[in-house]
Design a protein around this motif. Structure first.
Motif, PDB file in Angstrom:
ATOM      1  N   TYR A 567       0.847  -1.192   0.000  1.00  0.00           N
ATOM      2  CA  TYR A 567       0.000   0.000   0.000  1.00  0.00           C
ATOM      3  C   TYR A 567       0.890   1.252   0.000  1.00  0.00           C
ATOM      4  O   TYR A 567       1.891   1.308   0.743  1.00  0.00           O
ATOM      5  CB  TYR A 567      -0.916   0.009   1.231  1.00  0.00           C
ATOM      6  N   LEU A 570      -0.698   7.709  -2.722  1.00  0.00           N
ATOM      7  CA  LEU A 570      -0.455   8.265  -4.043  1.00  0.00           C
ATOM      8  C   LEU A 570      -0.691   9.777  -4.053  1.00  0.00           C
ATOM      9  O   LEU A 570       0.144  10.551  -4.544  1.00  0.00           O
ATOM     10  CB  LEU A 570      -1.353   7.568  -5.067  1.00  0.00           C
ATOM     11  N   LYS A 571      -1.841  10.215  -3.521  1.00  0.00           N
ATOM     12  CA  LYS A 571      -2.173  11.638  -3.458  1.00  0.00           C
ATOM     13  C   LYS A 571      -2.778  11.941  -2.106  1.00  0.00           C
ATOM     14  O   LYS A 571      -3.396  11.058  -1.484  1.00  0.00           O
ATOM     15  CB  LYS A 571      -3.163  12.023  -4.562  1.00  0.00           C
ATOM     16  N   THR A 604      -5.714   9.430  -1.810  1.00  0.00           N
ATOM     17  CA  THR A 604      -5.749   8.409  -2.869  1.00  0.00           C
ATOM     18  C   THR A 604      -4.653   7.389  -2.556  1.00  0.00           C
ATOM     19  O   THR A 604      -3.469   7.735  -2.489  1.00  0.00           O
ATOM     20  CB  THR A 604      -5.514   9.028  -4.252  1.00  0.00           C
ATOM     21  N   ILE A 605      -5.075   6.120  -2.355  1.00  0.00           N
ATOM     22  CA  ILE A 605      -4.153   5.038  -1.958  1.00  0.00           C
ATOM     23  C   ILE A 605      -3.911   4.129  -3.153  1.00  0.00           C
ATOM     24  O   ILE A 605      -4.861   3.697  -3.834  1.00  0.00           O
ATOM     25  CB  ILE A 605      -4.727   4.215  -0.781  1.00  0.00           C
ATOM     26  N   LEU A 606      -2.643   3.838  -3.445  1.00  0.00           N
ATOM     27  CA  LEU A 606      -2.264   2.914  -4.509  1.00  0.00           C
ATOM     28  C   LEU A 606      -2.004   1.534  -3.895  1.00  0.00           C
ATOM     29  O   LEU A 606      -1.174   1.400  -2.986  1.00  0.00           O
ATOM     30  CB  LEU A 606      -1.011   3.409  -5.228  1.00  0.00           C
ATOM     31  N   GLN A 608      -0.743  -2.240  -4.860  1.00  0.00           N
ATOM     32  CA  GLN A 608       0.042  -2.862  -5.928  1.00  0.00           C
ATOM     33  C   GLN A 608       0.461  -4.265  -5.498  1.00  0.00           C
ATOM     34  O   GLN A 608       0.840  -4.491  -4.351  1.00  0.00           O
ATOM     35  CB  GLN A 608       1.279  -2.013  -6.231  1.00  0.00           C
ATOM     36  N   SER A 616      -1.867  -2.864 -10.378  1.00  0.00           N
ATOM     37  CA  SER A 616      -2.243  -2.031  -9.244  1.00  0.00           C
ATOM     38  C   SER A 616      -3.631  -1.463  -9.456  1.00  0.00           C
ATOM     39  O   SER A 616      -4.184  -1.493 -10.563  1.00  0.00           O
ATOM     40  CB  SER A 616      -1.230  -0.897  -9.050  1.00  0.00           C
ATOM     41  N   THR A 617      -4.194  -0.907  -8.382  1.00  0.00           N
ATOM     42  CA  THR A 617      -5.461  -0.193  -8.407  1.00  0.00           C
ATOM     43  C   THR A 617      -5.408   0.868  -7.321  1.00  0.00           C
ATOM     44  O   THR A 617      -4.524   0.827  -6.450  1.00  0.00           O
ATOM     45  CB  THR A 617      -6.638  -1.158  -8.196  1.00  0.00           C
ATOM     46  N   THR A 618      -6.348   1.827  -7.385  1.00  0.00           N
ATOM     47  CA  THR A 618      -6.335   2.914  -6.415  1.00  0.00           C
ATOM     48  C   THR A 618      -7.638   2.953  -5.651  1.00  0.00           C
ATOM     49  O   THR A 618      -8.677   2.476  -6.130  1.00  0.00           O
ATOM     50  CB  THR A 618      -6.110   4.260  -7.118  1.00  0.00           C
ATOM     51  N   SER A 620      -9.933   5.737  -3.077  1.00  0.00           N
ATOM     52  CA  SER A 620     -10.068   7.121  -2.614  1.00  0.00           C
ATOM     53  C   SER A 620     -10.939   7.148  -1.364  1.00  0.00           C
ATOM     54  O   SER A 620     -11.927   6.391  -1.261  1.00  0.00           O
ATOM     55  CB  SER A 620     -10.702   7.998  -3.700  1.00  0.00           C
TER      56      SER A 620
END
Length: 780
Positions: A567, A570-571, A604-606, A608, A616-618, A620
């Motif tokens: 985890y 990301l933003k 925003t969590i990535l 992977q 991967s996916t994100t 929010s």
């Protein structure tokens, strides 16, 4: 017993008819090197082959038993026989020294004893030496004594003082008599020389000396050292040691240094012949006075005799279809060592299809232990090894040659007991995945092998839709594209049949393992990413650094390294305010929240995986920073730092939340009952969080996996209200995605209401068949 003397009728003792011994080729086998008897096969009578002498055969051993075997063939059979040789009185007692000389001082006190040389009699039992007698005289009488090991011996006992001036020499005759009928005797003439006065006799430091000597000791090895002293002066003090009055066997085996008194070996020792020696040592001073002491020597047995193997009979050639336990050879083993090495271990040196089977004491038979194959080995040179227990271990190797006669019995043989083949998912149809191979040791058509597929033991014929085989060379091909998430492995049987008239075949198990590709992206379980507004989590502004805000939960349909998730943040509205744990997805505060931080924080969590290439996916989510929300919680965690006062406005908030929660729970229960009635065959139960806030869009059903499920570690979040309760928690319970499969867990799945779903229920089995991957605990 003279040569040709009748001993017994063997046929009668064995219960065989007259003539059976000759028909079955009876013969005698001796344990030793010499056979003392002969067998008349027609009558079964046993006769003496040559004159027997018990003394030369057994020596002093009693009873004297001769062992031999009676071996019959067609069928092969052996019997153990024993003949006991009884002693007769054919040996008279003999004195080795016919005229012994005794020098006795005239001052010797009355009652003094003087040991005499013992007579030797080769007979045993009652025929052996029994008694001694002494000629009439005025000075001595005879006293007979016994040795612990050896013949009786006599002692002269002084009855009357000696007077050299009156009689300087006394002549006596001693007679040794055995117990035979009629008795035999032997005599010796004793000359007693009376010495002048020497009033001190030598004195030994011990009456009895004891020593232990290994039987393999070399000549001149020290056995014992005796010492004697004399209180006289001059020549009368000088002491000379000797081995007087001892049997010839002792004189041939031991010697003594006349000056030092050291007793040493003169000849070899043999424990199997003599175990102990009773040595009489004499110390004589310069005046002729003497004293006697004994040295008891115990021979220590060492393992110096290897086992002796005698093969009685061998059956060769042997058909290769002979059943197990077929007798191939008969043999016997003996070891002359008794105390050490007497226990014999017998085994075969090579890995051969034969085994050793004991028949009776020290006799064995060589039997077949498993099937024979002439095409593989046409004959065996069997090395029979007999090892004693030592130490040191001594062994004897005996070679037995057995030839194998041929029959036709060879099926095809696979090179491996089982095959494991691998194919990567998303493969191309008709791709080659491996090969099986079987060989037939026969020739021509019998060696032509044809391959075919057999279904597994379960009878599932669907395997033929996946695999085909080339009947000529055994090559295997995948007929369709594999999907790891649908099937991870399957197995089937391959049959190899030869081309013989009566065909022989064999089977082998083939297991095909599908290898996983990284073809599934991580799936977010929480927070829900269903197109609605992101879920809001509440965080009090008074929260300290490291405060647990929430946790992002995701799974990956792949397996192994492809399902390991990490985890990353990301933003973020404020990147310096929150952090994400890389291993478990927990979101914590990095610092204490200030008044200047915006009320709404969007993250925003990535997520992977670790596949190659990585997918991967994100996710929010929104975080709301609220005032005064966590003060009761902080008081509970650290009451010394925070006051316990309650804000009056909080009471109204709690009351309103309680009413809303009650109405919400009631509606959920009604929906739950309707859902169960509609889909009772799945028996799924839902549960909801105990308390929800009106500004957070939490799902109506949560997931809490079993002991091995994707959410193996519960994630509680504590919220405080103004009602005085210390905390309210919500956890991820059950499944909130009906289409997501059950993990392959081992424990039960329990709801908050206490009901349970067994791991093998219908709903679990229906979801397990979908082939979804499991999520490792380390990455949840």
């Amino acid at each position: 017993m003279e040569s040709g003397s009748f001993v017994a009728n063997v046929a009668k003792d064995l219960g065989l008819e007259v003539g059976k011994l000759a028909a079955r080729g009876a013969r005698l086998v001796s344990e030793g090197n010499k056979l003392h008897f002969r067998l008349h096969r027609k009558t079964g009578d046993l006769f003496v082959k040559e004159k027997l002498d018990r003394e030369s055969l057994c020596g002093k051993a009693d009873p004297c038993v001769l062992h031999f075997e009676i071996v019959l063939v067609e069928p092969l059979q052996s019997f153990r026989a024993e003949v006991r040789v009884f002693d007769i009185n054919d040996n008279a007692p003999v004195f080795l020294n016919k005229e012994p000389l005794l020098k006795i001082p005239e001052s010797t006190p009355l009652g003094s004893r003087f040991p005499l040389q013992s007579a030797q009699d080769l007979d045993v039992g009652l025929n052996a030496l029994q008694n001694y007698s002494l000629s009439a005289n005025a000075y001595f009488h005879l006293h007979t004594r016994f040795r612990s090991h050896g013949p009786k011996y006599a002692e002269l006992v002084l009855d009357k003082p000696l007077d050299r001036e009156e009689q300087p020499e006394v002549n006596l005759t001693i007679t040794a008599v055995d117990g035979g009928s009629p008795p035999k005797s032997g005599t010796a003439h004793i000359r007693v020389e009376v010495l002048d006065v020497n009033d001190h006799v030598p004195q030994f430091s011990r009456l009895v000396y004891r020593a232990q000597v290994p039987e393999d000791s070399a000549n001149s090895s020290l056995v014992a050292a005796v010492t004697a002293t004399d209180l006289d002066e001059g020549s009368n003090k000088e002491i000379t040691y000797s081995l007087a009055q001892n049997p010839e066997t002792i004189l041939q085996t031991f010697q003594i240094d006349s000056q030092t008194g050291e007793v040493r070996l003169r000849g070899p020792l043999d424990f199997e012949t003599t175990e102990t020696y009773d040595i009489d040592v004499q110390a004589t001073d310069g005046g002729g006075l003497s004293a006697h002491s004994k040295v008891l020597v115990e021979v220590v047995d060492v393992n110096d005799n290897p086992p002796e193997v005698t093969v009685s009979s061998v059956s060769s050639p042997l058909p290769e279809d002979s059943p197990r336990q077929t007798v191939v050879a008969l043999f016997s083993i003996r070891d002359r060592d008794i105390r050490v090495g007497g226990r014999i271990t017998c085994f075969l040196k090579e890995d051969v299809p034969f085994a050793i089977k004991p028949t009776f004491r020290n006799s064995y038979s060589l039997v077949t232990d498993r099937g024979l194959d002439r095409e593989e080995i046409s004959g065996y040179n069997i090395t029979l090894v007999a090892v004693d227990t030592g130490p040191p271990n001594l062994s004897t190797e005996t070679l037995i040659e057995v030839l194998i006669s041929d029959i036709n019995d060879n099926p095809p043989i696979f090179q491996k007991d089982s095959y494991i083949l691998t194919v990567r998912e998303n493969n191309s149809p008709a791709v080659f995945i491996g090969k099986v191979h079987a060989e037939d040791l026969d020739l021509g058509e019998n060696a032509q092998v044809t391959y075919s597929l057999l279904p597994p033991e379960s009878g599932d014929l669907s395997v033929f839709a996946y695999i085909s085989i080339n009947s000529d060379n055994g090559k295997l091909y995948a007929l369709r594209t594999m999907d790891y998430e649908a099937i991870q492995n399957f197995q089937f049987m391959v049959k190899a049949t030869d081309g013989g008239f009566l065909s022989l075949s064999s089977q082998v198990t083939v297991r095909v393992v599908v290898l996983d590709d990284n073809d599934n992206r991580p799936m977010i379980l929480y927070p829900l990413q269903n197109g609605t507004l992101p879920c809001n989590d509440l965080v009090p502004r008074s929260a300290e650094a490291g405060y647990l805000v929430t946790k992002v939960v995701a799974v990956d349909g792949d397996s192994g390294q492809n399902s390991w998730l990490s985890y990353h943040l990301l933003k973020a509205t404020d990147p310096g305010l929150f952090s994400v744990q890389q291993q478990n997805g927990e979101i914590h505060t990095l610092r204490q929240i200030s008044e200047r931080d915006p009320r709404m924080q969007r993250l925003t969590i990535l997520v992977q995986d670790h596949g190659q290439p990585a997918l991967s996916t994100t996710a929010s989510l929104n975080i709301l920073l609220v005032d005064g929300f966590s003060e009761p919680y902080l008081q509970f965690r650290d009451p010394a730092k925070h006051p316990t006062g309650v804000n009056p406005s909080t009471k109204y908030l709690v009351i309103s939340l309680a009413v809303l929660s009650f109405l919400f729970l009631l509606s959920v229960m009604v929906i739950f009952i309707i859902h169960v009635c509609q889909k009772i065959k799945y028996r799924e139960k839902f549960t909801v969080q105990e308390h929800f806030y009106d500004d957070c869009n939490f799902p109506n059903d949560m997931v809490q996996g079993g002991a091995n499920g994707p959410l193996s570690q519960p994630c509680p979040y504590e919220l405080c209200s103004a009602t005085g309760t210390s905390s309210s928690e919500f956890r991820f319970l059950k499944r909130f995605m009906p289409n997501f499969p059950f993990p392959h867990g081992t424990g039960e799945v329990k709801t908050e209401a206490g009901s349970s779903l067994p791991p093998d229920s219908d709903s679990n089995r229906s979801r397990e068949s979908e082939g979804h991957a499991r999520v490792p605990d380390d990455y949840m």
